[in-house]
Design an enzyme around this catalytic site. Structure first.
Site, short mmCIF file in Angstrom:
data_model
loop_
_atom_site.label_atom_id
_atom_site.label_comp_id
_atom_site.label_asym_id
_atom_site.label_seq_id
_atom_site.Cartn_x
_atom_site.Cartn_y
_atom_site.Cartn_z
N CYS A 54 0.84 -1.04 -0.05
CA CYS A 54 -0.01 -0.06 0.03
C CYS A 54 0.88 1.15 -0.01
CB CYS A 54 -0.98 0.02 1.29
SG CYS A 54 -1.98 1.29 1.52
N HIS B 207 -8.92 -3.88 -2.74
CA HIS B 207 -8.10 -3.07 -1.80
C HIS B 207 -8.51 -1.91 -1.70
CE1 HIS B 207 -3.89 -2.10 -0.23
NE2 HIS B 207 -4.26 -0.84 -0.99
N GLU B 208 -8.83 -1.17 -2.95
CA GLU B 208 -9.31 0.17 -2.97
C GLU B 208 -10.58 0.53 -2.23
OE1 GLU B 208 -7.16 2.31 -3.48
OE2 GLU B 208 -5.48 1.02 -4.47
N HIS C 67 -10.01 0.89 1.18
CA HIS C 67 -9.83 2.23 1.85
C HIS C 67 -11.08 2.90 2.03
CE1 HIS C 67 -5.34 2.31 1.91
NE2 HIS C 67 -5.40 1.78 0.79
#
Length: 179
Positions: A104, A146-147, A150
């Site tokens: 990241c 993953h995004e 976030h």
């Protein structure tokens, strides 16, 4: 002028927010204004992602707790996917769960084997408010998941268990960028 179609060319590189900043743990607000400010934000996000040599970047990572992310990521067949999603929803994850290396930009230099589905589908909007559906497999599916994490205030380290989690957190505490 062809370069105008390349994302990030007109953007400004912004500082990347690092582990320890509370914005990374804040759930993102829905975007309601699809005007020029959003378009500038997306351009800045692309410019920042490219400058940091990343494959994805969430608005949180430049200090904006908004539900927006950008990507320029290959899948496992080396097909390059470039785009952005505003107000994304992860609507499907399926296939095989694989543990693969994940890092990241907000934890620079660190990486850990993280379990993710090898297929993901995200629905949302473009900067112009048009509906968009993005399907990814392999590495690109990992990027989409993953995004989306976030935007909910999560990090890949939250998906690690036991020793792997402790190891990455110890490395983060010793990193020169640690706060």
């Amino acid at each position: 002028m062809r370069h105008r179609s390349i994302p990030g060319v007109r953007g400004r590189v912004r500082p990347i927010i690092l582990l320890g900043d509370s914005v990374l743990r804040t759930p993102g607000a829905e975007v309601t204004d699809f005007g020029p400010e959003l378009a500038r934000l997306v351009e800045d996000m692309f410019a920042t992602m490219y400058a940091a040599q990343g494959v994805g970047l969430a608005a949180h990572q430049i200090g904006e707790a908004l539900r927006v992310f950008v990507y320029d990521c290959p899948d496992d067949e080396e097909v390059r996917h470039i785009g952005h999603v505003v107000n994304p929803r992860l609507v499907e994850t399926d296939g095989v769960v694989l543990r693969g290396p994940e890092g990241c930009l907000s934890l620079p230099g660190l990486e850990a084997g993280t379990e993710r589905y090898d297929r993901a589908v995200v629905e949302g909007f473009t900067v112009h408010g048009e509906p968009v559906r993005v399907e990814g497999t392999g590495w690109f599916a990992r990027c989409l998941q993953h995004e989306c994490d976030h935007l909910d205030g999560g990090l890949y380290v939250d998906r690690l268990g036991g020793r792997r989690h402790r190891r990455v957190m110890r490395q983060a505490a010793r990193a020169p960028w640690s706060t």
